[in-house]
Scaffold this motif. Sequence first.
Motif, PDB file in Angstrom:
ATOM      1  N   ASN A 109       0.833  -1.208   0.000  1.00  0.00           N
ATOM      2  CA  ASN A 109       0.000   0.000   0.000  1.00  0.00           C
ATOM      3  C   ASN A 109       0.866   1.255   0.000  1.00  0.00           C
ATOM      4  O   ASN A 109       0.568   2.230  -0.709  1.00  0.00           O
ATOM      5  N   GLU A 110       1.939   1.238   0.808  1.00  0.00           N
ATOM      6  CA  GLU A 110       2.833   2.398   0.860  1.00  0.00           C
ATOM      7  C   GLU A 110       3.575   2.584  -0.462  1.00  0.00           C
ATOM      8  O   GLU A 110       3.723   3.718  -0.949  1.00  0.00           O
ATOM      9  N   ILE A 111       4.044   1.488  -1.041  1.00  0.00           N
ATOM     10  CA  ILE A 111       4.768   1.565  -2.317  1.00  0.00           C
ATOM     11  C   ILE A 111       3.834   2.038  -3.432  1.00  0.00           C
ATOM     12  O   ILE A 111       4.230   2.831  -4.299  1.00  0.00           O
ATOM     13  N   ASN A 112       2.590   1.570  -3.402  1.00  0.00           N
ATOM     14  CA  ASN A 112       1.625   2.015  -4.409  1.00  0.00           C
ATOM     15  C   ASN A 112       1.420   3.523  -4.362  1.00  0.00           C
ATOM     16  O   ASN A 112       1.173   4.161  -5.400  1.00  0.00           O
ATOM     17  N   GLU A 113       1.513   4.110  -3.160  1.00  0.00           N
ATOM     18  CA  GLU A 113       1.387   5.563  -3.050  1.00  0.00           C
ATOM     19  C   GLU A 113       2.487   6.270  -3.838  1.00  0.00           C
ATOM     20  O   GLU A 113       2.257   7.331  -4.426  1.00  0.00           O
ATOM     21  N   VAL A 114       3.684   5.662  -3.863  1.00  0.00           N
ATOM     22  CA  VAL A 114       4.779   6.218  -4.672  1.00  0.00           C
ATOM     23  C   VAL A 114       4.401   6.179  -6.145  1.00  0.00           C
ATOM     24  O   VAL A 114       4.585   7.166  -6.884  1.00  0.00           O
ATOM     25  N   TRP A 115       3.835   5.054  -6.580  1.00  0.00           N
ATOM     26  CA  TRP A 115       3.455   4.922  -7.986  1.00  0.00           C
ATOM     27  C   TRP A 115       2.318   5.877  -8.358  1.00  0.00           C
ATOM     28  O   TRP A 115       2.283   6.401  -9.475  1.00  0.00           O
ATOM     29  N   TYR A 116       1.379   6.088  -7.437  1.00  0.00           N
ATOM     30  CA  TYR A 116       0.299   7.038  -7.726  1.00  0.00           C
ATOM     31  C   TYR A 116       0.855   8.444  -7.924  1.00  0.00           C
ATOM     32  O   TYR A 116       0.390   9.197  -8.799  1.00  0.00           O
ATOM     33  N   GLU A 117       1.855   8.805  -7.132  1.00  0.00           N
ATOM     34  CA  GLU A 117       2.501  10.114  -7.312  1.00  0.00           C
ATOM     35  C   GLU A 117       3.280  10.155  -8.620  1.00  0.00           C
ATOM     36  O   GLU A 117       3.355  11.209  -9.282  1.00  0.00           O
ATOM     37  N   PHE A 118       3.857   9.021  -8.984  1.00  0.00           N
ATOM     38  CA  PHE A 118       4.561   8.907 -10.271  1.00  0.00           C
ATOM     39  C   PHE A 118       3.582   9.169 -11.418  1.00  0.00           C
ATOM     40  O   PHE A 118       3.872   9.948 -12.336  1.00  0.00           O
ATOM     41  N   TYR A 119       2.407   8.524 -11.348  1.00  0.00           N
ATOM     42  CA  TYR A 119       1.366   8.757 -12.357  1.00  0.00           C
ATOM     43  C   TYR A 119       0.967  10.232 -12.393  1.00  0.00           C
ATOM     44  O   TYR A 119       0.837  10.834 -13.460  1.00  0.00           O
ATOM     45  N   GLN A 120       0.766  10.796 -11.212  1.00  0.00           N
ATOM     46  CA  GLN A 120       0.306  12.173 -11.103  1.00  0.00           C
ATOM     47  C   GLN A 120       1.332  13.155 -11.673  1.00  0.00           C
ATOM     48  O   GLN A 120       0.963  14.173 -12.278  1.00  0.00           O
ATOM     49  N   ALA A 121       2.603  12.843 -11.471  1.00  0.00           N
ATOM     50  CA  ALA A 121       3.657  13.707 -12.013  1.00  0.00           C
ATOM     51  C   ALA A 121       3.551  13.797 -13.531  1.00  0.00           C
ATOM     52  O   ALA A 121       3.706  14.877 -14.110  1.00  0.00           O
ATOM     53  N   PHE A 122       3.263  12.674 -14.188  1.00  0.00           N
ATOM     54  CA  PHE A 122       3.095  12.685 -15.647  1.00  0.00           C
ATOM     55  C   PHE A 122       1.812  13.402 -16.045  1.00  0.00           C
ATOM     56  O   PHE A 122       1.788  14.166 -17.022  1.00  0.00           O
ATOM     57  N   ASP A 123       0.736  13.132 -15.307  1.00  0.00           N
ATOM     58  CA  ASP A 123      -0.550  13.748 -15.655  1.00  0.00           C
ATOM     59  C   ASP A 123      -0.510  15.268 -15.508  1.00  0.00           C
ATOM     60  O   ASP A 123      -1.082  15.991 -16.318  1.00  0.00           O
ATOM     61  N   SER A 124       0.159  15.744 -14.446  1.00  0.00           N
ATOM     62  CA  SER A 124       0.191  17.184 -14.174  1.00  0.00           C
ATOM     63  C   SER A 124       1.462  17.859 -14.668  1.00  0.00           C
ATOM     64  O   SER A 124       1.627  19.081 -14.501  1.00  0.00           O
TER      65      SER A 124
END
Length: 209
Positions: free
Chosen positions: A62-77
């Motif tokens: 769950n904690e590692i997935n939060e890193v990936w969600y931020e990774f996705y968000q960095a590309f989106d934004s």
Amino acid sequence: MPYNNAYLPMPPIRLAHKVYQPLYTISNFLNIIHMSKKIMLLILFLALFINQSNSQTKNNFNEINEVWYEFYQAFDSLDYQMMAKIHSKKLIRISGGKKIADYETYINSYKTRFKNAKKDNTANGISLRFFERINNDSIASERGIYKFINNKDEHNEQIYYGQFHVILIKENGEWKILMDYDSNNEGAIGEKDYNQAYHINEYNKFIIE
């Protein structure tokens, strides 16, 4: 001398002029019972430890997935600062199996890349699927297939696939990307490979019960 019942050493048995000592005494049996209790306690401890480890592993995912969600968000934004946040300053970045870069070089490249994308009003997107996820409380190894979309939702949209291997470590209680390797294996990685890998939230597939 009479035998002491507290120790109960049985008298030797004489048969055909040979002496046979009894195999077990009360002391032996008490030792066996004592050892059995220790073994049972050990088994119980291991069972509890395994359950606890599985729980910790789920928490790590769950904690590692939060890193990936931020990774996705960095590309989106198109936010290079978010990319900087989720990477360790000790980063080793290996791109396409051909180039290697450190933290400063990698983050600066995204600063320029995202700036140009904003200027050209183009959108990017990235998603990951996994075929191997291993972690403990301080280090994690993540392998899978990425799907990168350039000029997202435009007539000239381009989709690229590749394989990645990322190592994360915990720094001051936060997961950071320490090593990031990717390659498309000379174009051999495609949509089929992506679809065969597991979704980011399907981490139960990687928990050993």
